[in-house]
Design a protein around this motif. Structure first.
Motif, PDB file in Angstrom:
ATOM      1  N   TYR A   1       0.856  -1.192   0.000  1.00 40.19           N
ATOM      2  CA  TYR A   1       0.000   0.000   0.000  1.00 40.19           C
ATOM      3  C   TYR A   1       0.889   1.238   0.000  1.00 40.19           C
ATOM      4  CZ  TYR A   1      -4.077  -2.909   0.888  1.00 40.19           C
ATOM      5  OH  TYR A   1      -5.066  -3.829   0.776  1.00 40.19           O
TER       6      TYR A   1
ATOM      7  N   THR B   1       0.721   4.211  -1.281  1.00 41.84           N
ATOM      8  CA  THR B   1       0.203   5.575  -1.229  1.00 41.84           C
ATOM      9  C   THR B   1      -0.709   5.798  -0.023  1.00 41.84           C
ATOM     10  OG1 THR B   1      -1.601   4.932  -2.694  1.00 41.84           O
ATOM     11  CG2 THR B   1       0.317   5.924  -3.716  1.00 41.84           C
TER      12      THR B   1
ATOM     13  N   GLY C   1      -4.176  -8.496 -14.658  1.00 45.18           N
ATOM     14  CA  GLY C   1      -5.248  -8.144 -13.736  1.00 45.18           C
ATOM     15  C   GLY C   1      -4.885  -7.073 -12.727  1.00 45.18           C
TER      16      GLY C   1
ATOM     17  N   ALA D   1      -2.645  -6.664  -6.331  1.00 46.39           N
ATOM     18  CA  ALA D   1      -1.432  -6.986  -5.564  1.00 46.39           C
ATOM     19  C   ALA D   1      -1.746  -8.011  -4.488  1.00 46.39           C
ATOM     20  CB  ALA D   1      -0.833  -5.718  -4.960  1.00 46.39           C
ATOM     21  N   MET D   2      -2.061  -9.231  -4.881  1.00 49.69           N
ATOM     22  CA  MET D   2      -2.371 -10.293  -3.919  1.00 49.69           C
ATOM     23  C   MET D   2      -1.532 -11.519  -4.227  1.00 49.69           C
ATOM     24  SD  MET D   2      -5.967 -11.582  -5.575  1.00 49.69           S
ATOM     25  CE  MET D   2      -6.052 -13.121  -4.688  1.00 49.69           C
TER      26      MET D   2
ATOM     27  N   ARG E   1     -22.082 -15.753  -6.418  1.00 46.69           N
ATOM     28  CA  ARG E   1     -20.871 -15.628  -7.217  1.00 46.69           C
ATOM     29  C   ARG E   1     -19.883 -14.729  -6.513  1.00 46.69           C
ATOM     30  NH1 ARG E   1     -20.057 -17.972 -12.255  1.00 46.69           N
ATOM     31  NH2 ARG E   1     -18.124 -16.909 -11.773  1.00 46.69           N
TER      32      ARG E   1
ATOM     33  N   THR F   1     -16.070  -9.617  -8.376  1.00 41.55           N
ATOM     34  CA  THR F   1     -14.819  -9.139  -8.964  1.00 41.55           C
ATOM     35  C   THR F   1     -14.739  -7.637  -8.701  1.00 41.55           C
ATOM     36  OG1 THR F   1     -14.899 -10.813 -10.679  1.00 41.55           O
ATOM     37  CG2 THR F   1     -13.488  -8.910 -11.083  1.00 41.55           C
TER      38      THR F   1
ATOM     39  N   ASP G   1      -6.391   3.122 -10.061  1.00 44.38           N
ATOM     40  CA  ASP G   1      -5.041   3.034  -9.525  1.00 44.38           C
ATOM     41  C   ASP G   1      -4.868   3.999  -8.359  1.00 44.38           C
ATOM     42  OD1 ASP G   1      -2.963   1.329 -10.086  1.00 44.38           O
ATOM     43  OD2 ASP G   1      -2.837   2.002 -12.159  1.00 44.38           O
ATOM     44  N   SER G   2      -3.945   3.666  -7.462  1.00 45.14           N
ATOM     45  CA  SER G   2      -3.849   4.410  -6.208  1.00 45.14           C
ATOM     46  C   SER G   2      -3.403   5.862  -6.393  1.00 45.14           C
ATOM     47  CB  SER G   2      -2.892   3.694  -5.265  1.00 45.14           C
ATOM     48  OG  SER G   2      -1.644   3.523  -5.884  1.00 45.14           O
ATOM     49  N   ASP G   3      -2.946   6.239  -7.596  1.00 46.69           N
ATOM     50  CA  ASP G   3      -2.521   7.622  -7.812  1.00 46.69           C
ATOM     51  C   ASP G   3      -3.678   8.534  -8.200  1.00 46.69           C
ATOM     52  OD1 ASP G   3       0.291   7.157  -7.446  1.00 46.69           O
ATOM     53  OD2 ASP G   3       0.180   6.040  -9.300  1.00 46.69           O
TER      54      ASP G   3
ATOM     55  N   ARG H   1      -8.350  -0.060   4.449  1.00 43.73           N
ATOM     56  CA  ARG H   1      -7.552  -0.315   3.256  1.00 43.73           C
ATOM     57  C   ARG H   1      -8.351  -1.088   2.229  1.00 43.73           C
ATOM     58  NH1 ARG H   1      -1.449  -1.753   5.071  1.00 43.73           N
ATOM     59  NH2 ARG H   1      -0.801   0.411   5.227  1.00 43.73           N
ATOM     60  N   MET H   2      -8.109  -0.782   0.961  1.00 45.07           N
ATOM     61  CA  MET H   2      -8.764  -1.525  -0.093  1.00 45.07           C
ATOM     62  C   MET H   2      -8.201  -2.940  -0.129  1.00 45.07           C
ATOM     63  SD  MET H   2      -9.492  -0.314  -3.953  1.00 45.07           S
ATOM     64  CE  MET H   2     -10.426   1.078  -3.396  1.00 45.07           C
ATOM     65  N   THR H   3      -9.083  -3.927  -0.365  1.00 44.13           N
ATOM     66  CA  THR H   3      -8.628  -5.310  -0.424  1.00 44.13           C
ATOM     67  C   THR H   3      -7.591  -5.494  -1.541  1.00 44.13           C
ATOM     68  OG1 THR H   3      -9.300  -7.543  -1.032  1.00 44.13           O
ATOM     69  CG2 THR H   3     -10.703  -5.774  -1.798  1.00 44.13           C
ATOM     70  N   PRO H   4      -6.564  -6.305  -1.288  1.00 42.90           N
ATOM     71  CA  PRO H   4      -5.579  -6.535  -2.354  1.00 42.90           C
ATOM     72  C   PRO H   4      -6.171  -7.289  -3.546  1.00 42.90           C
ATOM     73  CG  PRO H   4      -5.062  -7.846  -0.399  1.00 42.90           C
ATOM     74  CD  PRO H   4      -6.183  -6.937  -0.020  1.00 42.90           C
ATOM     75  N   ARG H   5      -7.363  -7.868  -3.381  1.00 36.68           N
ATOM     76  CA  ARG H   5      -7.986  -8.559  -4.519  1.00 36.68           C
ATOM     77  C   ARG H   5      -8.459  -7.587  -5.592  1.00 36.68           C
ATOM     78  NH1 ARG H   5      -8.813 -13.940  -3.831  1.00 36.68           N
ATOM     79  NH2 ARG H   5      -9.666 -13.888  -5.922  1.00 36.68           N
ATOM     80  N   ALA H   6      -8.564  -6.297  -5.234  1.00 38.33           N
ATOM     81  CA  ALA H   6      -9.090  -5.324  -6.187  1.00 38.33           C
ATOM     82  C   ALA H   6      -8.161  -5.196  -7.383  1.00 38.33           C
ATOM     83  CB  ALA H   6      -9.264  -3.976  -5.509  1.00 38.33           C
ATOM     84  N   GLN H   7      -8.753  -5.192  -8.582  1.00 36.08           N
ATOM     85  CA  GLN H   7      -7.951  -4.968  -9.782  1.00 36.08           C
ATOM     86  C   GLN H   7      -7.844  -3.477 -10.007  1.00 36.08           C
ATOM     87  OE1 GLN H   7      -8.831  -7.297 -13.243  1.00 36.08           O
ATOM     88  NE2 GLN H   7      -9.796  -8.888 -12.054  1.00 36.08           N
ATOM     89  N   MET H   8      -6.610  -3.001 -10.163  1.00 32.36           N
ATOM     90  CA  MET H   8      -6.382  -1.559 -10.268  1.00 32.36           C
ATOM     91  C   MET H   8      -6.275  -1.165 -11.740  1.00 32.36           C
ATOM     92  SD  MET H   8      -6.225  -1.209  -7.047  1.00 32.36           S
ATOM     93  CE  MET H   8      -5.275  -0.017  -6.130  1.00 32.36           C
TER      94      MET H   8
ATOM     95  N   HIS I   1     -19.929 -10.200 -13.150  1.00 39.09           N
ATOM     96  CA  HIS I   1     -19.716 -10.328 -11.708  1.00 39.09           C
ATOM     97  C   HIS I   1     -18.899  -9.177 -11.140  1.00 39.09           C
ATOM     98  CE1 HIS I   1     -21.117 -14.179 -12.897  1.00 39.09           C
ATOM     99  NE2 HIS I   1     -20.010 -14.426 -13.565  1.00 39.09           N
TER     100      HIS I   1
END
Lengths: 298, 271
Positions: free
Chosen positions: A58, A60, A228, A231-232, B145, B148, B153-155, B171-178, B194
């Motif tokens: 993380y 930022t 994708g 970051a996991m 289901r 997803t 992106d974090s910027d 914090r955002m879950t790391p599963r999130a696609q950025m 989904h």
């Protein structure tokens, strides 16, 4: 009559070649130094252990975490999976082309394989995003088609031509008398391939495999587009991942100069460099170990 | 012959525009790429009404715009967030007195695929989806289901506002696609039954379904009334109370007659 003695000319040529030869090493050393200088300051903020084994990326956040284990796992995952696809495909294609295919077939297929090698990676990435991702999603009923599996297919697609082309050269250059000797002793064509030709060309094949996979480790565009970006640490091959090169590419454009985040990205570059270095070390060890002595040297 | 020139320079990697030759009637605007489309549209209309007037408009982010204002290299900073205390302090130390003006409102709206039966989520459910506590659509009234999760992106400034108003510090879950842009999120969600993503109001299309938040449908009306919870103001910041050309431009952009220009830029007018 010459104005310069042949001896001086020789010395001059010698010097030019020395400079040209050394420049590669000097530039590489400078790049490595730069990576170290820009990467090391992050370890004032986070310990090496927490950096490499930390599961939280993380950068930022108000209280940022710089753990790159998910990124390393993402890189390792796509490289392992794409190697599992590309090595058998590439090596078997090479054997087919060099030993089994009709010379005319070979004359057609080999240039095509080498042509695929020249495809811009952004084209491969776009193909993966627009064609392969929806296909995978439908076929396996997935949450997302942009995942480790998709990225691995695309990277394998990139690595196969390299592996095929170089292995084929190695197999093709196995001296004819070895093959004929084996046949004369009553071995079948398959026995000759498996027991004589492949062992004799193993050094060349290892080099081909390493070069092919090295392309996959450092490849940025394809993984940025189709992996994708999550970051996991992946739990299945259908999870989205964020390999190291993709992470550097995605974030480098926006980091404040010389901030912790900036140094962290360079430190990731350093880790990537160490990875490829170890890989090349392994490659030269393998090719040394399997080097054929006697008439069959490559 | 006089040429009308709008310069849009995306200032990346620490480069900055050199001083332009001084001309009669010229304004420099710098900052957020979210606000950029609006100032661009309004500046074009302003130049049509005031022949010979010049603009130099550049993006680069809210923070960069404020830095430029503090350094005195821009007349107006455009931002998609409130100025930070540290920035005000730095400005005052440099003899700059920042004055903010709201020019438009923007909502960040959660979107799903049109086939998704979920029509409404509470802020709390959204928080749990994005922090990773809720992972299945069945927990919020959808099919069994896995969700997803798609994020910016974090910027991105949109990410920052989403983090403040929805995640509330989690914090955002790391599963999130950025993904890198609003457009990329639109693409990803319309192709995926989904998925859930979030975009600016101006990017909503027929191929996406916007989700009600706490029972409020995100529209320009609910954004303007303040009912919709995940909205923000877009600002222009000047040095001191404006005068001259700066004042003329601020009056122009805030004038009710020009509200249609704000809509053209993709946002909700203040009127």
């Amino acid at each position: 009559m010459s104005f310069i003695s042949s001896q001086k000319k020789d010395l001059f040529v010698h010097g030019v070649f020395l400079i040209v030869g050394a420049s590669g090493i000097i530039i590489l050393t400078l790049i490595f130094l730069f990576l170290i200088l820009e990467g090391l300051p992050i370890f004032d903020v986070v310990s090496v252990r927490d950096f490499v084994l930390g599961k939280e990326w993380y950068p930022t956040d108000i209280n940022p975490d710089y753990g790159i284990l998910p990124l390393i796992a993402g890189s390792a995952g796509v490289v392992a999976l794409s190697s599992a696809m590309a090595i058998p495909l590439g090596v078997f294609s090479a054997i087919y082309l060099a030993e089994i295919a009709h010379p005319k077939t070979r004359a057609v297929i080999k240039p095509i394989v080498e042509l695929i090698e020249g495809l811009p990676t952004v084209v491969i990435g776009f193909f993966g995003m627009v064609v392969v991702a929806p296909l995978l999603q439908e076929l396996f009923d997935l949450g997302t088609g942009l995942n480790m599996f998709n990225a691995s297919i695309m990277l394998a697609f990139m690595a196969v031509p390299t592996i095929t082309s170089i292995s084929e050269d190695a197999i093709y250059s196995v001296p004819r008398h070895m093959k004929e000797g084996s046949m004369a002793l009553g071995a079948t064509h398959w026995e000759t391939i498996a027991r004589v030709i492949i062992p004799a060309s193993l050094a060349g094949i290892s080099t081909a495999v390493v070069l092919g996979i090295a392309r996959a480790i450092g490849e940025t565009m394809v993984v940025l587009m189709v992996a994708g970006g999550a970051a996991m640490v992946p739990e299945s091959i259908f999870d989205p991942v964020r390999p190291m090169p993709a992470n550097i590419a995605a974030e480098m454009g926006n980091v404040p100069f010389r901030s912790d985040h900036y140094h962290a990205l360079f430190a990731i570059g350093l880790v990537l460099f160490v990875f490829t270095f170890l890989f090349n070390l392994l490659a030269s060890y393998l090719s040394e170990r399997h080097k054929q002595v006697g008439a069959a040297t490559l | 012959m006089k040429r009308i020139l709008v310069m849009i320079a995306f200032l990346l990697m620490g480069f900055s525009l050199g001083p332009l030759p001084a001309m009669a009637g010229e304004l420099k605007i710098n900052g957020s790429t979210t606000v950029l489309p609006v100032t661009q549209v309004v500046a074009e209309a302003f130049m049509k009404d005031n022949p010979g007037f010049n603009f130099s408009i550049s993006g680069g982010g809210s923070g960069r715009g404020i830095t430029a204002l503090i350094d005195g290299t821009t007349d107006i900073a455009q931002t998609s967030r409130w100025i930070r205390d540290s920035e005000v302090k730095m400005a005052v130390e440099n003899g700059i007195y920042p004055v903010p003006f709201v020019i438009a409102f923007d909502s960040i709206i959660p979107v799903v695929h049109p086939d998704n039966p979920v029509d409404e989520l509470s802020l709390e459910e959204l928080r749990k989806i994005y922090n990773g506590e809720i992972t299945n659509w069945s927990e919020v009234g959808g099919p069994d289901r896995r969700i997803t999760i798609i994020s910016r992106d974090s910027d991105s400034g949109t990410y920052v506002v989403w983090g403040d108003k929805v995640l509330k510090g989690d914090r955002m879950t790391p599963r999130a696609q950025m993904l890198a842009s609003n457009g990329a999120i639109v693409q990803a969600v319309q192709d995926n039954r989904h998925a859930i993503g979030y975009i600016g109001l101006g990017y909503l299309t027929d191929r996406l379904k916007s989700v009600k938040v706490d029972g409020v449908q995100p529209t320009s009306t609910t954004t303007a009334s303040g009912e919709y919870p995940v909205s923000r103001s877009l600002w222009l910041i000047t040095n001191n109370w404006p005068s001259g050309d700066v004042l003329r431009f601020i009056n122009y952009i805030q004038h009710p007659d020009n509200a249609h220009l704000i809509e053209e830029g993709g946002y909700v007018p203040i009127w």
